[in-house]
Design a protein around this motif. Structure first.
Motif, PDB file in Angstrom:
ATOM      1  N   LYS A  32      40.183  35.885  33.940  1.00  0.00           N
ATOM      2  CA  LYS A  32      41.486  36.470  33.607  1.00  0.00           C
ATOM      3  C   LYS A  32      41.327  37.892  33.079  1.00  0.00           C
ATOM      4  O   LYS A  32      42.136  38.773  33.375  1.00  0.00           O
ATOM      5  CB  LYS A  32      42.220  35.589  32.599  1.00  0.00           C
ATOM      6  CG  LYS A  32      42.618  34.234  33.153  1.00  0.00           C
ATOM      7  CD  LYS A  32      43.432  33.414  32.163  1.00  0.00           C
ATOM      8  CE  LYS A  32      44.874  33.904  32.110  1.00  0.00           C
ATOM      9  NZ  LYS A  32      45.735  32.969  31.345  1.00  0.00           N
ATOM     10  N   ILE A  35      40.630  40.236  36.136  1.00  0.00           N
ATOM     11  CA  ILE A  35      41.850  40.499  36.893  1.00  0.00           C
ATOM     12  C   ILE A  35      42.757  41.453  36.120  1.00  0.00           C
ATOM     13  O   ILE A  35      43.317  42.412  36.681  1.00  0.00           O
ATOM     14  CB  ILE A  35      42.598  39.195  37.205  1.00  0.00           C
ATOM     15  CG1 ILE A  35      41.741  38.276  38.075  1.00  0.00           C
ATOM     16  CG2 ILE A  35      43.940  39.490  37.881  1.00  0.00           C
ATOM     17  CD1 ILE A  35      41.413  38.819  39.445  1.00  0.00           C
ATOM     18  N   GLU A  39      43.984  45.172  37.319  1.00  0.00           N
ATOM     19  CA  GLU A  39      45.402  45.511  37.431  1.00  0.00           C
ATOM     20  C   GLU A  39      45.736  46.758  36.620  1.00  0.00           C
ATOM     21  O   GLU A  39      46.509  47.612  37.066  1.00  0.00           O
ATOM     22  CB  GLU A  39      46.261  44.334  36.973  1.00  0.00           C
ATOM     23  CG  GLU A  39      46.242  43.161  37.942  1.00  0.00           C
ATOM     24  CD  GLU A  39      47.094  41.998  37.490  1.00  0.00           C
ATOM     25  OE1 GLU A  39      47.585  41.256  38.345  1.00  0.00           O
ATOM     26  OE2 GLU A  39      47.269  41.829  36.255  1.00  0.00           O
ATOM     27  N   ALA A  69      44.095  33.088  40.837  1.00  0.00           N
ATOM     28  CA  ALA A  69      44.052  34.455  40.316  1.00  0.00           C
ATOM     29  C   ALA A  69      44.519  35.447  41.369  1.00  0.00           C
ATOM     30  O   ALA A  69      45.316  36.362  41.092  1.00  0.00           O
ATOM     31  CB  ALA A  69      42.640  34.798  39.861  1.00  0.00           C
ATOM     32  N   GLN A  72      48.324  35.510  42.070  1.00  0.00           N
ATOM     33  CA  GLN A  72      49.168  36.140  41.051  1.00  0.00           C
ATOM     34  C   GLN A  72      48.826  37.608  40.811  1.00  0.00           C
ATOM     35  O   GLN A  72      49.610  38.332  40.182  1.00  0.00           O
ATOM     36  CB  GLN A  72      49.033  35.374  39.736  1.00  0.00           C
ATOM     37  CG  GLN A  72      49.478  33.930  39.818  1.00  0.00           C
ATOM     38  CD  GLN A  72      49.265  33.198  38.506  1.00  0.00           C
ATOM     39  OE1 GLN A  72      49.920  33.465  37.502  1.00  0.00           O
ATOM     40  NE2 GLN A  72      48.324  32.258  38.503  1.00  0.00           N
ATOM     41  N   ALA A  73      47.679  38.050  41.285  1.00  0.00           N
ATOM     42  CA  ALA A  73      47.213  39.409  40.996  1.00  0.00           C
ATOM     43  C   ALA A  73      48.046  40.449  41.744  1.00  0.00           C
ATOM     44  O   ALA A  73      48.547  40.216  42.850  1.00  0.00           O
ATOM     45  CB  ALA A  73      45.743  39.554  41.370  1.00  0.00           C
ATOM     46  N   LYS A  74      48.139  41.624  41.132  1.00  0.00           N
ATOM     47  CA  LYS A  74      48.860  42.742  41.735  1.00  0.00           C
ATOM     48  C   LYS A  74      47.925  43.637  42.541  1.00  0.00           C
ATOM     49  O   LYS A  74      48.346  44.667  43.071  1.00  0.00           O
ATOM     50  CB  LYS A  74      49.533  43.557  40.629  1.00  0.00           C
ATOM     51  CG  LYS A  74      50.544  42.756  39.815  1.00  0.00           C
ATOM     52  CD  LYS A  74      51.053  43.566  38.637  1.00  0.00           C
ATOM     53  CE  LYS A  74      51.992  42.726  37.773  1.00  0.00           C
ATOM     54  NZ  LYS A  74      52.442  43.459  36.551  1.00  0.00           N
ATOM     55  N   VAL A  77      41.907  40.826  45.603  1.00  0.00           N
ATOM     56  CA  VAL A  77      40.819  40.120  44.923  1.00  0.00           C
ATOM     57  C   VAL A  77      39.952  39.414  45.964  1.00  0.00           C
ATOM     58  O   VAL A  77      40.472  38.721  46.844  1.00  0.00           O
ATOM     59  CB  VAL A  77      41.368  39.078  43.928  1.00  0.00           C
ATOM     60  CG1 VAL A  77      40.218  38.330  43.242  1.00  0.00           C
ATOM     61  CG2 VAL A  77      42.273  39.742  42.893  1.00  0.00           C
TER      62      VAL A  77
END
Length: 280
Positions: A32, A35, A39, A69, A72-74, A77
Motif C-alpha cells: 500500500k 502504490i 500515485e 492494488a 484501485q491505483a491511479k 502497476v
C-alpha cells in the motif's frame, strides 16, 4: 485498471531517458505504501517479489493483493518475479498472474544460462509476459539469494551482446558494481563498462542493488540505458526502524492499525522520493 506488463513501461523509459522504480513487496502494508508513493509521483510502478516472498505470503494472496492494488491505483502497476531460480519457478508465476519475470541463471556456465533463458523466453512470450535476465554476478544478499561480493563477476560486454541476441530477452541486468543488501562503503560503479554493455545490447537495462547508491550515480546510470531500478533493502530498513521507534514511545500498544501507520507513511514518502529521482 488491471496489472500491466513491464514491456511498454520500460521501452518508453529507455527511449526517453528515465527509469521505472521496482520495489520489493513483503506484506500488505509495504504494498500500500508503494502504490501510494507512486500515485503521489504520478508514475507507473513495479511491485516485485522473490520466490521466497510469495511463498511466505502465499501465491494466491500475493496475486490477489497485487490485482486489488492495480484495480484501485491511479497509475499503471506491474507484478514482477525477481531472481527466479528455475523454469518451474517462472511457470508458477506465469500461471498465477505475474506480468513480468526475471530468470537468474547467472551462476550457470554461459551456454547453460543461455539455454535456460531461451526456454523461459519461449514460455513467457506465449502469454505476452516480458523476461529479464542476468549475466555476470551481482554480489550481496537479497532474501534467500546470497552471493559473496568477492566472487561477483562484472558483465563482459561482448558476451552480453551475444546473450541478448540469442535469448530474445526484453531487459538485461548487468553486473557493473552494485550489490544486493546494505553497502558498507559507497560502491564504485563501472560506468564505462555500463556504456559498453548498453551499446552491445541495445535493450533496457536494470540496476539491481540500488538501495544506498547515491542519487547522482543512479541518474548517471539512467543516462547510460538503465530503465528499471530495484529498491528493497532501504524499504525494509525504514519499515523496521519506524516500528521500533513507535514501540519505544508506545511500549504497551498492541493495535497493528496504529503501529503500522507511521511505518507506511514513511515508506510512502521514500517511494515518492525515489520515483521522482528516477524521472529527473
Amino acid at each position: 485498471m488491471t496489472l500491466v506488463t513491464t514491456k511498454h513501461l520500460m521501452e518508453d523509459a529507455y527511449a526517453n531517458g528515465y527509469a521505472i522504480g521496482a520495489f520489493g513487496v513483503h506484506n500488505l502494508e509495504i504494498m500500500k505504501a508503494i502504490i501510494a508513493g507512486a500515485e503521489k509521483a504520478n508514475a507507473p510502478v513495479i511491485l516485485q517479489t522473490t520466490s521466497s516472498t510469495y511463498k511466505y505470503i502465499g501465491m494466491p494472496y500475493m496475486v490477489a493483493l497485487a490485482k486489488a492494488a492495480a484495480a484501485q491505483a491511479k497509475v499503471p502497476v506491474a507484478l514482477h518475479l525477481d531472481h527466479g531460480e528455475s523454469l518451474e519457478n517462472v511457470m508458477e508465476c506465469l500461471r498465477s498472474g505475474y506480468t513480468s519475470v526475471m530468470i537468474d541463471g547467472s551462476s550457470l556456465p554461459f551456454e547453460d544460462n543461455i539455454a535456460l533463458v531461451k526456454r523461459v523466453v519461449e514460455v513467457s512470450k506465449a502469454v505476452n509476459v516480458p523476461v529479464e535476465a542476468e549475466l555476470g554476478t551481482i554480489g550481496g544478499v537479497e532474501d534467500d539469494l546470497k552471493v559473496d561480493e568477492a566472487s561477483a563477476l562484472f558483465t563482459n560486454p561482448e558476451m552480453a551482446g551475444r546473450f541478448v541476441q540469442e535469448t530474445g530477452i526484453d531487459s538485461f541486468a548487468p553486473a557493473f558494481g552494485t550489490a544486493h543488501g546494505a553497502y558498507k562503503i559507497e560502491p564504485e560503479l563501472q560506468f564505462d563498462l555500463l556504456d559498453q554493455i548498453r551499446q552491445a545490447t541495445n535493450i533496457p537495462l536494470v540496476m539491481h542493488g540500488a538501495s544506498g547508491v547515491p542519487d547522482a550515480s543512479v541518474k548517471k546510470a539512467i543516462g547510460l540505458g538503465v530503465s528499471k531500478v530495484n529498491f528493497s533493502t532501504e524499504l525494509k530498513d525504514l519499515f523496521a526502524n519506524e516500528i521500533r521507534s513507535f514501540f519505544i514511545d508506545n511500549p504497551t500498544e498492541n493495535d497493528p492499525r496504529k503501529y503500522f501507520l507511521p511505518a507506511r507513511a514513511a515508506l510512502t514518502e521514500l517511494v515518492e522520493q525515489k520515483i521522482r529521482m528516477l524521472q529527473r
